[in-house]
Design an enzyme around this catalytic site. Structure first.
Site, PDB file in Angstrom:
ATOM      1  N   ASP A   9       0.943  -1.137  -0.347  1.00 42.63           N
ATOM      2  CA  ASP A   9      -0.323   0.134  -0.076  1.00 42.63           C
ATOM      3  C   ASP A   9       1.222   1.179  -0.391  1.00 42.63           C
ATOM      4  O   ASP A   9       2.399   1.674   0.155  1.00 42.63           O
ATOM      5  CB  ASP A   9      -0.653   0.337   0.959  1.00 42.63           C
ATOM      6  CG  ASP A   9      -1.488   1.627   1.625  1.00 42.63           C
ATOM      7  OD1 ASP A   9      -2.415   1.082  -0.004  1.00 42.63           O
ATOM      8  OD2 ASP A   9      -2.037   1.458   2.722  1.00 42.63           O
ATOM      9  N   SER A  10       0.295   2.297  -0.440  1.00 35.21           N
ATOM     10  CA  SER A  10       0.594   3.580   0.143  1.00 35.21           C
ATOM     11  C   SER A  10       2.053   3.967   1.458  1.00 35.21           C
ATOM     12  O   SER A  10       2.130   4.739   1.775  1.00 35.21           O
ATOM     13  CB  SER A  10       0.809   4.820  -0.803  1.00 35.21           C
ATOM     14  OG  SER A  10      -0.679   5.311   0.261  1.00 35.21           O
TER      15      SER A  10
ATOM     16  N   CYS B 197      -4.081  -1.895  -2.045  1.00 38.13           N
ATOM     17  CA  CYS B 197      -4.055   0.121  -2.240  1.00 38.13           C
ATOM     18  C   CYS B 197      -5.201  -0.204  -3.325  1.00 38.13           C
ATOM     19  O   CYS B 197      -5.401  -0.999  -4.474  1.00 38.13           O
ATOM     20  CB  CYS B 197      -3.349  -0.076  -2.683  1.00 38.13           C
ATOM     21  SG  CYS B 197      -3.096   2.048  -2.654  1.00 38.13           S
TER      22      CYS B 197
ATOM     23  N   GLU C  61      -3.258   8.565   8.356  1.00 35.12           N
ATOM     24  CA  GLU C  61      -1.372   8.565   7.974  1.00 35.12           C
ATOM     25  C   GLU C  61      -1.071   9.917   9.412  1.00 35.12           C
ATOM     26  O   GLU C  61       0.475  10.414   9.849  1.00 35.12           O
ATOM     27  CB  GLU C  61      -0.334   9.804   6.593  1.00 35.12           C
ATOM     28  CG  GLU C  61      -1.437   8.304   5.774  1.00 35.12           C
ATOM     29  CD  GLU C  61      -0.589   7.025   5.483  1.00 35.12           C
ATOM     30  OE1 GLU C  61       0.836   6.702   6.452  1.00 35.12           O
ATOM     31  OE2 GLU C  61      -0.182   5.880   5.439  1.00 35.12           O
TER      32      GLU C  61
ATOM     33  N   CYS D   3     -10.588   2.716   0.148  1.00 38.49           N
ATOM     34  CA  CYS D   3      -9.640   2.673   0.316  1.00 38.49           C
ATOM     35  C   CYS D   3      -9.559   2.421   1.478  1.00 38.49           C
ATOM     36  O   CYS D   3      -9.567   2.688   2.583  1.00 38.49           O
ATOM     37  CB  CYS D   3      -9.449   4.824   0.072  1.00 38.49           C
ATOM     38  SG  CYS D   3      -7.685   5.310   1.094  1.00 38.49           S
TER      39      CYS D   3
ATOM     40  N   HIS E  53      -7.537   3.113   3.398  1.00 41.53           N
ATOM     41  CA  HIS E  53      -6.911   3.571   4.527  1.00 41.53           C
ATOM     42  C   HIS E  53      -8.126   3.961   5.690  1.00 41.53           C
ATOM     43  O   HIS E  53      -8.519   4.439   6.811  1.00 41.53           O
ATOM     44  CB  HIS E  53      -6.533   4.767   4.171  1.00 41.53           C
ATOM     45  CG  HIS E  53      -4.959   5.094   4.258  1.00 41.53           C
ATOM     46  ND1 HIS E  53      -4.734   4.151   3.041  1.00 41.53           N
ATOM     47  CD2 HIS E  53      -3.788   5.514   4.886  1.00 41.53           C
ATOM     48  CE1 HIS E  53      -3.093   5.018   2.539  1.00 41.53           C
ATOM     49  NE2 HIS E  53      -2.970   5.176   4.640  1.00 41.53           N
TER      50      HIS E  53
HETATM   51  N1  DGL Z   1      -4.811   3.209   0.683  1.00 41.63           N
HETATM   52  C1  DGL Z   1      -4.926   3.408  -0.425  1.00 41.63           C
HETATM   53  C2  DGL Z   1      -6.010   2.948  -1.647  1.00 41.63           C
HETATM   54  O1  DGL Z   1      -6.463   2.519  -1.340  1.00 41.63           O
HETATM   55  C3  DGL Z   1      -4.401   4.781  -1.440  1.00 41.63           C
HETATM   56  C4  DGL Z   1      -4.737   6.030  -0.255  1.00 41.63           C
HETATM   57  C5  DGL Z   1      -3.498   7.290  -1.279  1.00 41.63           C
HETATM   58  O2  DGL Z   1      -2.121   7.290  -0.941  1.00 41.63           O
HETATM   59  O3  DGL Z   1      -4.015   8.422  -1.952  1.00 41.63           O
HETATM   60  O4  DGL Z   1      -6.390   3.875  -2.372  1.00 41.63           O
END
Ligand code: DGL
Length: 269
Positions: free
Chosen positions: A13-14, A76, A155, A187, A189
């Site tokens: 993931d990011s 992600c 984050e 997402c 996150h």
């Molecule tokens: N967690 C990620 C997603 O599911 C990435 C969020 C990001 O870095 O913008 O899209």
């Protein structure tokens, strides 16, 4: 490359978002080992071009492949939307994204056929969820909304602030007003701020995260390929990040309810 059942599951993931998928992998497959990469130095992925996100994801997959893995989970949505087929084509081991599993979970739930989907600018802009949902159920009303600031709130540990409440209302009030009964957290996150999201849209809206469905699919893929780890000992997971590890370790330890150590790996720029 020979792949063994005792190899790990590679997850990327990011940042910390993909840990919501890891949490579910650990719950459903407590004996599987995970090697995780959070590209914290280059997050957020959401505003970046698909081409750039694809390049980053491929770089990480190459790194994960040096860590004796047996499959890759692109935990992600932004990287999945940018080109899951592309990673699948360039890899000899199974590669799974998070969008199809999330779609299945939402379709199983909605009763009034009004489904909201929130994600990064890249994910919503790609139309990946909208297309996958419409393909399965053409009569569905789909309301998509990009919520780019949510990833930064997670984050930076800012979920419990008055500003976060204001941001959540400005993104989510229109979805609530549209009468959705199901909201896809598109997402990885977002499950980390599901309390605030639920409070904002109201208890009548079911929040759907792809984590559970993705982990079940990981299990099915491993089983089909005879790759479920037969060992019954407690696995030692590994965590790598491209930025400084401190905040990743803090948020990750809270989420996974165990002290985690992350190691910094500098990828090509
Ligand atoms: N967690 C990620 C997603 O599911 C990435 C969020 C990001 O870095 O913008 O899209």
């Amino acid at each position: 490359m020979t792949v063994y059942a005792h190899n790990a599951i590679g997850v990327l993931d990011s940042g910390v978002g993909g840990l919501t998928v890891v949490q579910e992998i650990c719950r459903q497959m407590p004996h599987e080992r995970v090697v995780y990469f959070g590209d914290t130095a280059r997050m957020p992925y959401g505003p970046r071009s698909y081409e750039e996100v694809r390049r980053f994801a491929l770089e990480i997959i190459r790194f994960l492949q040096t860590q004796e893995i047996k499959m890759v989970v692109v935990a992600c949505n932004s990287a999945t939307a940018a080109g899951i087929e592309y990673y699948q084509e360039s890899c000899s081991i199974p590669v799974l994204g998070v969008i199809e599993p999330g779609v299945r979970a939402a379709l199983a739930y909605t009763k009034n056929k009004r489904v909201g989907v929130i994600g990064t600018t890249g994910t919503i802009g790609s139309g990946a969820y909208q297309k996958a949902l419409a393909r399965e159920q053409p009569a569905l009303q789909i309301i998509g909304r990009a919520c780019p600031l949510f990833v930064l709130l997670v984050e930076n540990d800012l979920i419990d602030t008055p500003e976060a409440k204001i941001i959540a209302r400005s993104y989510l009030d229109p979805l609530k007003a549209a009468g959705i009964d199901t909201l896809i957290l598109g997402c990885t996150h977002y499950p980390l701020m599901s309390g605030l999201i639920q409070e904002t849209v109201g208890a009548g809206v079911k929040l759907v995260s792809s984590a559970e469905e993705t982990a079940s699919e990981v299990k099915a893929i491993l089983a089909k390929n005879g790759l479920l780890n037969p060992s019954r000992s407690a696995p030692r997971h590994s965590f790598f990040v491209s930025g400084k590890p401190a905040s990743f370790e803090r948020i990750g330890s809270k989420l996974l309810q165990q002290e985690i150590r992350a190691y910094q790996v500098i990828l090509e720029r």
